[in-house]
Design a protein around this motif. Structure first.
Motif, PDB file in Angstrom:
ATOM      1  N   PHE A 101     -29.489  22.930  18.801  1.00 19.01           N
ATOM      2  CA  PHE A 101     -30.778  22.817  18.110  1.00 19.01           C
ATOM      3  C   PHE A 101     -31.923  22.424  19.033  1.00 19.01           C
ATOM      4  N   PRO A 102     -31.718  21.622  20.085  1.00 15.16           N
ATOM      5  CA  PRO A 102     -32.864  21.342  20.963  1.00 15.16           C
ATOM      6  C   PRO A 102     -33.408  22.606  21.641  1.00 15.16           C
ATOM      7  N   LYS A 105     -35.192  24.754  18.630  1.00 15.45           N
ATOM      8  CA  LYS A 105     -36.387  24.151  18.013  1.00 15.45           C
ATOM      9  C   LYS A 105     -37.702  24.766  18.483  1.00 15.45           C
ATOM     10  N   ASN A 111     -40.353  24.641  11.586  1.00 17.41           N
ATOM     11  CA  ASN A 111     -39.259  23.955  10.888  1.00 17.41           C
ATOM     12  C   ASN A 111     -39.370  22.449  11.112  1.00 17.41           C
ATOM     13  N   GLN A 113     -38.469  18.469  11.490  1.00 14.46           N
ATOM     14  CA  GLN A 113     -37.470  17.709  12.237  1.00 14.46           C
ATOM     15  C   GLN A 113     -36.267  17.387  11.340  1.00 14.46           C
ATOM     16  N   TRP A 116     -33.864  20.273  11.214  1.00 20.22           N
ATOM     17  CA  TRP A 116     -33.021  20.408  12.397  1.00 20.22           C
ATOM     18  C   TRP A 116     -31.891  19.384  12.397  1.00 20.22           C
ATOM     19  N   ARG A 117     -32.197  18.166  12.044  1.00 20.31           N
ATOM     20  CA  ARG A 117     -31.164  17.121  12.043  1.00 20.31           C
ATOM     21  C   ARG A 117     -30.121  17.361  10.954  1.00 20.31           C
ATOM     22  N   SER A 120     -28.175  20.770  11.562  1.00 26.98           N
ATOM     23  CA  SER A 120     -27.280  20.652  12.712  1.00 26.98           C
ATOM     24  C   SER A 120     -26.095  19.749  12.397  1.00 26.98           C
TER      25      SER A 120
END
Length: 141
Positions: A101-102, A105, A111, A113, A116-117, A120
């Motif tokens: 994901f880093p 991103k 999208n 944060q 993503w967290r 993921s």
């Protein structure tokens, strides 16, 4: 936990993820925003662009197929063709998505944060369930 249980859980989570994607299509823009799909996708859905629906349906379809392979590997449904290589690939994709994901991103700056967290973390759990089940049931596949 047995490998069968891990694959059933992984399959159920894949199916749940597919249903969450379908919710975006059927509920509409509020679901896209709630799920953190990004403002670009939400606006596309709001404008009635078919691309948002097609992409979301394609993702849901892939996730349903992955659920079927997990259930097949668990022995819950009939054996599907290429079950072992499919489960290897599915596990790898989930785990790669969780870890990358880093790198992803910047390509999707709209999208959130939280998206993503959460996504993921979900991919990590599902990928680990598939991997554990695959390893535990290797000789049966």
């Amino acid at each position: 936990m047995s490998g069968t249980q891990a694959l059933v859980i992984g399959g159920a989570l894949s199916a749940a993820a597919a249903l969450a994607h379908l919710a975006c299509v059927f509920v509409g823009v509020p679901a896209y925003r709630f799920m953190g799909a990004g403002e670009k996708m939400a606006r596309a859905a709001e404008a009635g662009k078919v691309q948002a629906t097609v992409v979301t349906l394609a993702i849901a379809g892939v996730l349903f197929v992955w659920a079927a392979y997990a259930f097949s590997g668990a022995g819950v449904i009939a054996r599907l063709p290429f079950t072992k290589p499919a489960l290897i690939t599915i596990s790898a994709v989930y785990l790669a998505r969780a870890a990358s994901f880093p790198l992803l991103k910047p390509a999707f700056p709209e999208n959130a944060q939280t998206f993503w967290r959460v996504s993921s973390g979900i991919c990590l759990v599902i990928g680990l369930m598939h991997l554990y089940g695959l390893i535990a049931r290797w000789s049966a596949l």
